[in-house]
Write an enzyme that holds these catalytic residues in place. Structure first.
Site, PDB file in Angstrom:
ATOM      1  N   GLY A   1       0.845  -1.185   0.000  1.00  0.00           N
ATOM      2  CA  GLY A   1       0.000   0.000   0.000  1.00  0.00           C
ATOM      3  C   GLY A   1       0.875   1.228   0.000  1.00  0.00           C
ATOM      4  N   GLY A   2       0.286   2.349  -0.270  1.00  0.00           N
ATOM      5  CA  GLY A   2       1.021   3.599  -0.295  1.00  0.00           C
ATOM      6  C   GLY A   2       1.426   4.049   1.092  1.00  0.00           C
ATOM      7  CB  SER A   3       3.554   6.891   2.056  1.00  0.00           C
ATOM      8  OG  SER A   3       3.936   7.545   3.233  1.00  0.00           O
ATOM      9  CB  SER A   4       0.219   7.812   5.410  1.00  0.00           C
ATOM     10  OG  SER A   4       1.414   8.451   5.809  1.00  0.00           O
TER      11      SER A   4
ATOM     12  N   GLY B   1      -1.627   2.568   6.336  1.00  0.00           N
ATOM     13  CA  GLY B   1      -1.973   1.750   7.499  1.00  0.00           C
ATOM     14  C   GLY B   1      -1.331   0.376   7.542  1.00  0.00           C
ATOM     15  CE  LYS B   2       2.988  -0.032   3.311  1.00  0.00           C
ATOM     16  NZ  LYS B   2       2.666   1.397   3.356  1.00  0.00           N
ATOM     17  CB  SER B   3       3.345   0.201  10.130  1.00  0.00           C
ATOM     18  OG  SER B   3       4.303   0.420   9.115  1.00  0.00           O
TER      19      SER B   3
ATOM     20  CG  ASP C   1       9.127   2.879   6.123  1.00  0.00           C
ATOM     21  OD1 ASP C   1       9.443   3.300   4.990  1.00  0.00           O
ATOM     22  OD2 ASP C   1       8.030   3.142   6.664  1.00  0.00           O
TER      23      ASP C   1
END
Length: 173
Positions: A6-9, A11-13, A33
């Protein structure tokens, strides 16, 4: 192995943290990251590494690609040795990024999970985080999914990380 794209921000983390909490066996998470945080300064300050443009665009050089290849081969080796791994990634090249990773993960059982988020919501998260270049989240929100084939997709725009993780966990064999 579970691959979250998914893109940055998006919610993957958060989803990765929740997956580690709810899956019955121990899992570890590794993300792009983590790789970037461990790069030498020379790959963060030159055109051969990775750079972020003024509008949030990510520019990748050959030096980064070499390190990324070694990194993903290392993750695959850990999985082949029995580690259960959640990869948190951003497929900047869409389908070509998935193909590159798929080649490194050959012979492994992989669940491909797309993590979507409305560009405006991702942009708001990006501002709230304060550690991202403005524009990155919106520019990546759709492009990272172009041509990518998933086993399951979730949308964090209005669904909490835990509920998204439960949806993904239901597809884990």
């Amino acid at each position: 192995m579970i691959v979250l794209n998914g893109g940055s921000s998006s919610g993957k983390s958060g989803i990765a943290r929740c997956l580690k909490a709810i899956l019955p066996d121990p899992w570890i998470s590794l993300g792009v990251d983590d790789l970037i945080d461990r790069l030498p300064p020379s790959l963060l300050e030159s055109g051969s590494g990775i750079g972020i443009g003024a509008q949030g665009e990510v520019v990748i050089g050959d030096g980064f690609r070499e390190m990324e290849e070694a990194w993903t081969k290392g993750i695959a080796a850990m999985a082949h040795a029995g580690a259960r791994i959640v990869i948190d990634d951003v497929f900047l090249g869409g389908a070509s990024s998935q193909d590159r990773l798929r080649a490194h993960l050959a012979g492994l059982e992989v669940l491909w999970a797309g993590v979507r988020c409305d560009p405006e919501i991702a942009a708001g998260r990006e501002i709230a985080r304060g550690d991202r270049v403005t524009g990155m989240a919106a520019s990546q929100a759709e492009t990272v999914h172009k041509g990518v084939v998933y086993d399951v997709e979730v949308d964090t725009s209005r669904t909490e990380s835990l509920d998204c993780a439960r949806t993904i966990a239901a597809h884990v064999n």
